[in-house]
Design a protein around this motif. Structure first.
Motif, PDB file in Angstrom:
ATOM      1  N   ASP A   1      -6.297  -1.480  -4.598  1.00  0.00           N
ATOM      2  CA  ASP A   1      -5.643  -1.966  -3.382  1.00  0.00           C
ATOM      3  C   ASP A   1      -6.582  -2.897  -2.625  1.00  0.00           C
ATOM      4  OD1 ASP A   1      -4.262  -2.413  -1.077  1.00  0.00           O
ATOM      5  OD2 ASP A   1      -3.801  -0.308  -0.676  1.00  0.00           O
ATOM      6  N   GLU A   2      -6.410  -4.173  -2.848  1.00  0.00           N
ATOM      7  CA  GLU A   2      -7.246  -5.203  -2.217  1.00  0.00           C
ATOM      8  C   GLU A   2      -8.723  -4.884  -2.382  1.00  0.00           C
ATOM      9  OE1 GLU A   2      -5.907  -7.352   0.842  1.00  0.00           O
ATOM     10  OE2 GLU A   2      -3.949  -6.427   1.062  1.00  0.00           O
TER      11      GLU A   2
ATOM     12  N   THR B   1       0.838  -1.197   0.000  1.00  0.00           N
ATOM     13  CA  THR B   1       0.000   0.000   0.000  1.00  0.00           C
ATOM     14  C   THR B   1       0.880   1.257   0.000  1.00  0.00           C
ATOM     15  OG1 THR B   1      -1.738  -1.164   1.181  1.00  0.00           O
ATOM     16  CG2 THR B   1      -1.796   1.230   1.273  1.00  0.00           C
TER      17      THR B   1
HETATM   18 MG    MG Z   1      -2.107  -2.790   2.256  1.00  0.00          MG
END
Ligand code: MG
Ligand code: ADP
Length: 571
Positions: A494-495, A373
């Motif tokens: 992101d995920e 991240t």
């Molecule tokens: Mg992350």
């Protein structure tokens, strides 16, 4: 500090001039009135000249009318002035908050920022509403009244001068007590509010544990504490009002008795005695004002100091002087020897080298906490690299204006932040001036159209506080629709699907694949199935980039990725 405070008056100087001059005239009229009465009693009354008395009466009536009007001006426009200044400051504070960088919000509590907006601005506002003009007028009336009294009769003026400090002392004492009581009351009401907020936002948890009775008794305790504090503050107030009342009556009586004695000895006329009694009342107002200001001033200034501290905190990340506006990036991203750490944190990234070609889809995998991240936060400059550089299309991102950079990067995260409002408003957040057709098209591409069609209010459906009324998959689809509207050349996922069940994930994956088409896409994924089709996979560990290659290459290699794959699929 004071000069800076007054600088906020400059845009409203006309209002200030009107307010201030009206206040001066009111003060002068107030000071002159007892003199007029004195003249009336001494020079007119004994001769019984009725027509003159009537004319004087009419004259005084007119003057009173003017004074009343000016007092209206002072109160109404004075507050207007204060409100204008308060509004300007609030706006400035908000604009400044919007500009701050992520680091600032990492290190500043939300409650701290909120109390700048509420408590401090309230205190500053109180000061701005009455401060400067009241202070000036109060001192002027106070000194003026004494000066006139001394010119009329020194002895009687001296008597008053001796008693007034006691009155001032009493008022200051009462104010201090009052202040303490109020502070306690504010603390207690804050506790009450916190309880309400906690129990209301956590009501689902409360009810699922059937802990309502516990919550009620907890609330009852706070509520009673507040009642006690409030009663105490009213007790102090009652004491303060009645003791001040008593002392002023005492001064009046003292003036009456001693004045009568002086009059008896031919040292004071009847009119002068009446004037003195009236001046005692004139004095009360400035004494009250000054003691109130003695409390308002330090409070307001302390608030103003915190306000300026916040305004003076420069955003960490801002455009360089020679920053260029790049309206259309291709999306060729390069990380060159990038190093980064969060404040007070060990190094997260070290010597990261990575090149993502325009249009390529790259997937990051690796253990949680490895810095995936973080890498993605550096590209839109949410944080600046500490070492090395990131370039897009060969330009260092620190040379590109923040606005043109960020407007071309879209981010979809695991938890989607939705604003209280309608579905339409939340989708349109991706492009504020989107037409209805644009919104409908984006919703369709995000596989939202059936869901929206099933709602009685369609796009106008209120989604509840932060999207409370939506499922995780629905929220995620709104985020995707926003991206279709924003249409950025660079996309970061992101995920995005990590919190969803497999079935929902499949539907959303379809939308995401379409979204990623023709864009440079960085995907962070948990479930390896979702990144099968990535052009390249990058394995990030705490040591840095450990492996890089296509899915098949990495499986072949038999390293970390192959291992992760084996664990997830038990093959
Ligand atoms: Mg992350
Ligand atoms: P990943 O996405 O790979 O799970 P992150 O990039 O979120 O990892 O985090 C990398 C490291 O940086 C972690 O140790 C995490 O605790 C730390 N970290 C992440 N965000 C912050 C932050 N805002 N402030 C301080 N430390 C942070």
């Amino acid at each position: 500090m004071i000069r800076r405070f007054f600088s906020y008056y400059i845009p409203h100087k006309k209002l200030f001039a009107a307010d201030f001059s009206s206040a001066i005239v009111v003060a002068i009229l107030e000071l002159a009135f007892p003199l007029a009465v004195q003249w009336f009693v001494d020079s007119l009354l004994p001769y019984g000249d009725w027509p003159t008395i009537v004319w004087i009466g009419i004259g005084l009536f007119v003057i009173y009318g003017i004074s009343t009007f000016l007092q209206y001006v002072v109160h109404y426009w004075g507050h207007n002035l204060g409100i204008n200044i308060e509004t300007d400051m609030r706006q400035q504070l908000f604009e400044h908050t919007q500009k701050q960088s992520f680091k600032y919000f990492d290190n500043t509590k939300t409650g701290h920022i909120m109390s700048r907006f509420t408590n401090d601005l309230f205190d500053i506002g109180e000061l701005a509403h009455h401060g400067p003009e009241d202070m000036f007028i109060a001192f002027m009336t106070f000194i003026g009244a004494f000066w006139i009294m001394f010119t009329i009769n020194v002895k009687l003026a001296l008597v008053i001068l001796c008693i007034v400090p006691i009155l001032i002392g009493l008022i200051v004492f009462c104010n201090l007590k009052m202040n303490k009581a109020w502070k306690q009351m504010f603390r207690d009401i804050a506790d009450v509010n916190a309880r309400v907020e906690d129990s209301v936002s956590g009501v689902r948890v409360v009810q699922s544990f059937t802990n309502e009775r516990f919550e009620i008794s907890r609330f009852n305790k706070e509520n009673k504490k507040f009642r006690k504090a409030k009663i105490l503050s009213y007790k102090v107030m009652a004491f303060s009002l009645s003791s001040i009342y008593m002392l002023t009556r005492f001064i009046t009586l003292a003036v009456l008795v001693y004045g009568a004695w002086l009059s008896f000895n031919g040292q004071l006329s009847n009119g002068e005695l009446v004037a003195f009694i009236l001046y005692v009342n004139v004095l009360l107002k400035p004494i009250d004002k000054i003691s109130a200001l003695m409390e308002l001033y330090p409070k307001g200034m302390a608030g103003f100091k915190r306000f300026t501290e916040m305004i003076d905190t420069e955003p960490e990340i801002k455009d360089a002087k020679d920053a260029i506006h790049v309206p259309s990036l291709r999306g060729d991203i390069s990380l060159n020897n990038v190093g980064f750490r969060y404040e007070n944190h060990k190094r997260v990234l070290n010597g990261i080298d990575l090149h993502v070609r325009a249009g390529e889809t790259i997937a990051f995998v690796g253990p949680s906490g490895a810095g995936k991240t973080t890498i993605c936060s550096l590209i839109p400059r949410f944080y600046d690299v500490e070492e090395g550089a990131i370039t897009i299309d060969g330009i260092d991102i620190r040379k590109i204006t923040k606005e043109s950079l960020r407007s071309q990067i879209g981010i979809v995260q695991q938890d989607v932040f939705l604003f209280t409002g309608t579905l339409r408003e939340n989708i349109a957040y991706g492009m504020l001036d989107a037409s209805d057709e644009d919104i409908a098209a984006a919703a369709k591409r995000a596989h939202l159209e059936h869901f929206i069609a099933s709602l009685p209010d369609g796009y106008e459906t209120q989604i509840g506080e932060r999207g409370l009324k939506l499922s995780g998959g629905q929220k995620q689809r709104i985020a995707i629709a926003r991206m279709f509207l924003k249409n950025p050349p660079i996309l970061i996922l992101d995920e995005a699907t990590s919190a969803l069940d497999t079935e929902t994930e499949l539907i959303i994956q379809e939308a995401l694949t379409e979204l990623a088409k023709d864009r440079t896409t960085l995907v962070i994924a948990h479930r390896l199935a979702t990144i099968r089709n990535a052009d390249r996979i990058v394995v990030v560990t705490e040591e840095g980039i450990a492996e890089e290659g296509t899915h098949d290459e990495l499986i072949e290699k038999g390293g970390i990725f192959a291992n992760l794959h084996r664990v997830q699929y038990r093959r």
